[in-house]
Design a protein around this motif. Sequence first.
Motif, PDB file in Angstrom:
ATOM      1  N   SER A 185       0.842  -1.199   0.000  1.00  0.00           N
ATOM      2  CA  SER A 185       0.000   0.000   0.000  1.00  0.00           C
ATOM      3  C   SER A 185       0.875   1.246   0.000  1.00  0.00           C
ATOM      4  O   SER A 185       2.065   1.178   0.274  1.00  0.00           O
ATOM      5  N   ASP A 186       0.245   2.375  -0.308  1.00  0.00           N
ATOM      6  CA  ASP A 186       0.960   3.643  -0.198  1.00  0.00           C
ATOM      7  C   ASP A 186       0.728   4.179   1.202  1.00  0.00           C
ATOM      8  O   ASP A 186       0.044   5.183   1.394  1.00  0.00           O
TER       9      ASP A 186
ATOM     10  N   PHE B 220       2.440   5.721   3.645  1.00  0.00           N
ATOM     11  CA  PHE B 220       2.757   7.080   4.106  1.00  0.00           C
ATOM     12  C   PHE B 220       1.997   8.136   3.319  1.00  0.00           C
ATOM     13  O   PHE B 220       1.644   9.183   3.844  1.00  0.00           O
ATOM     14  N   GLN B 221       1.730   7.797   2.047  1.00  0.00           N
ATOM     15  CA  GLN B 221       0.859   8.677   1.264  1.00  0.00           C
ATOM     16  C   GLN B 221      -0.509   8.794   1.941  1.00  0.00           C
ATOM     17  O   GLN B 221      -1.060   9.886   2.100  1.00  0.00           O
ATOM     18  N   ALA B 222      -1.042   7.651   2.377  1.00  0.00           N
ATOM     19  CA  ALA B 222      -2.360   7.649   3.013  1.00  0.00           C
ATOM     20  C   ALA B 222      -2.325   8.418   4.325  1.00  0.00           C
ATOM     21  O   ALA B 222      -3.239   9.196   4.625  1.00  0.00           O
TER      22      ALA B 222
ATOM     23  N   GLY C 180      -0.312  10.844   4.995  1.00  0.00           N
ATOM     24  CA  GLY C 180      -0.224  12.239   4.589  1.00  0.00           C
ATOM     25  C   GLY C 180      -1.582  12.790   4.180  1.00  0.00           C
ATOM     26  O   GLY C 180      -1.964  13.890   4.581  1.00  0.00           O
ATOM     27  N   ASN C 181      -2.333  12.003   3.404  1.00  0.00           N
ATOM     28  CA  ASN C 181      -3.676  12.431   3.000  1.00  0.00           C
ATOM     29  C   ASN C 181      -4.559  12.675   4.211  1.00  0.00           C
ATOM     30  O   ASN C 181      -5.255  13.691   4.298  1.00  0.00           O
TER      31      ASN C 181
ATOM     32  N   ARG D 111      -6.374   5.039  -5.491  1.00  0.00           N
ATOM     33  CA  ARG D 111      -5.477   4.632  -4.439  1.00  0.00           C
ATOM     34  C   ARG D 111      -4.677   5.792  -3.856  1.00  0.00           C
ATOM     35  O   ARG D 111      -4.476   5.870  -2.645  1.00  0.00           O
ATOM     36  N   GLU D 112      -4.252   6.690  -4.715  1.00  0.00           N
ATOM     37  CA  GLU D 112      -3.376   7.751  -4.186  1.00  0.00           C
ATOM     38  C   GLU D 112      -4.146   8.776  -3.345  1.00  0.00           C
ATOM     39  O   GLU D 112      -3.543   9.621  -2.708  1.00  0.00           O
ATOM     40  N   HIS D 113      -5.479   8.675  -3.384  1.00  0.00           N
ATOM     41  CA  HIS D 113      -6.262   9.597  -2.556  1.00  0.00           C
ATOM     42  C   HIS D 113      -6.784   8.964  -1.280  1.00  0.00           C
ATOM     43  O   HIS D 113      -7.424   9.625  -0.476  1.00  0.00           O
ATOM     44  N   TYR D 114      -6.554   7.668  -1.108  1.00  0.00           N
ATOM     45  CA  TYR D 114      -7.084   6.998   0.074  1.00  0.00           C
ATOM     46  C   TYR D 114      -6.616   7.655   1.364  1.00  0.00           C
ATOM     47  O   TYR D 114      -5.465   8.031   1.504  1.00  0.00           O
ATOM     48  N   THR D 115      -7.532   7.767   2.313  1.00  0.00           N
ATOM     49  CA  THR D 115      -7.118   8.149   3.656  1.00  0.00           C
ATOM     50  C   THR D 115      -6.647   6.873   4.361  1.00  0.00           C
ATOM     51  O   THR D 115      -6.859   5.765   3.883  1.00  0.00           O
TER      52      THR D 115
END
Lengths: 287, 317
Positions: free
Chosen positions: A75-76, A78-80, A82-83, A230-234
Amino acid sequence: MSTLGAFRKKPDDMGLLGKIGFYFILILGALASVFPFYWMFVVASNDKGAVFHVPPLLTLGDQFIDNFKRVLEKSDFFQAIGNSLFVSSMVTISVVFFCTLAGYAFAKYEFPFKNILFYFVIATLFVPQQLGVLPTYVIMAKLHWIDSFKALIVPAMVNAFGIFWMRQYISTAVHTELIEAGRIDGGGHFRIFWNIAIPVITPAMATLGILNFMTVWNDFFWPLVVLKSREHYTIQIALQQLFTTRDGIDYGMIMSATFTATLPLLVVFLLFSRWVIAGLTSGAIKS
Amino acid sequence: MAQPVLISPHAESKRPFLTEQRRSRITAYTFISPFFILFSIFGLYPIFFTIYLSFFKWDAMGPMKFVGMKNYELITSDPTFWISFSNTLIMGVMGTIPQIILALLLAVLLQSGMTRFKKTFRVLFFMPNITSIVAVTLVFSTLFGNNGMINWMLNGLGLESMAFNSGWWGVKIAISTMVMWRWTGYNAIIFLSGLQSIPTDLYEAARIDGANRRQQFTFITLPLLKPFIVFVTLISTIGALQLFTEPYVFLGQSGTGSTRQEGVTMVTYLYSEAFRNGFFGTAAATAVMLFLVTIIFSVINMLVSSRMGGDTGGRKK
């Protein structure tokens, strides 16, 4: 001292047995509250089989990093995070600002329909979120806000609980004389709010901020509805996605993600728990 | 008072249009307006639109087609809807009632003067509430697994294992436990703040009259705590009717969603009608039904609580 005989004489002293029972229940309650957090870390730090070990494994292992590496593959993460951080902060800043403004108006101003409007605000607390979820989704689609953070932020920018709660605090903490003095000195309404009221009520604002941050951070239903890519997932959606991987459930991986996602809130809460709880109890209904 | 602006647009005359009173009214309305604007768009309008939508057939994209009561007939003839309805009520009762009793017990124990570590206990009891429901559900799904800790404990007590992730009662017990774990401490703290607002001289007076602990509890604590009990019950009931995340995550392991019969709730039903099947009309009808149930339960709540007896503590004679 506290024998059963004494218990007879003074109906209020519960005696040693009573005391033991009393603390036993409290400690049991505390253990039940805390154990799942510990268990989360036990599973997160052991290898895959640990969850269903018989008898249950209760000791910490050293696999945490390995487990967490698989989270990063799947999964992303840390991106999540960050979101979630972005969405929660934006909502919180806005909620604290607008709820404080509205609470201040309801506490310190006289205007027509004030009480009716305030009861209306309270009444909205009892409307289930799901009642409006379909049209809200349609509105978001019309605005092209589906799969965008705006869909999460804008509708949440102010809420009834916050208004209610700031009003309660402001009506006792901010003295009307101070405001009047400010008016006589020629201060504008917003200036007085900003320079006189705000400094007095920062503790209440901070508590509202923390409570609200936690609520938004933990929200699941609405992000699930509007977020598509996916890149917008919380972080909550990302966690749930980890759980639905079809190739068998890797609990070590899931719990290491869950634990890492829970840790920041846990630390913040433990640091500010006094505020949060005091705030919560003073915000509760007072007749 | 209402001096028209047109007559003296330039003058700082005797009566300016913006009197002090008007100015402060306008300010107040401005300060409260964000809520009312946002609520109109994302709260009020959607509610009426949902009701309107429940009479149409619609997939959220094409044209809407008026079908009258058809959506209501469709959902009320769908067995899954009724299962979701009864599941919601059963899990509501299982999650709410023990939770409130337990919260009351914990609050009373914490309040009794001699408790040490009161603050620590409060923090510990509150901790479950800060975790996300997703995290809670993930943790409990391991504890409630077939070979999980709860079954191990049951076996240790000489009981049979339960299928917590697939049995009719098992799923309900597991989900209600998650709800209870998350909210008991929170409610205990609300009750605690209620207990702290009861004046201590009442208890002293009762003690002088020879009232024992139980009498003090039934004749002072309960009646004076009533508004808090009503509030907590109402909030918990409304929350229970909206149960979604726990069943969705707990039963959704395979990624197939969660209209599984053991755990489908009204909101998971609504969600899958709208966002899985694309039937916005029936989903809207479900939302309206949910709202009606919420109102009915809130009213029952009020009626029961007004019967519950006031200051006389008229629980028993």
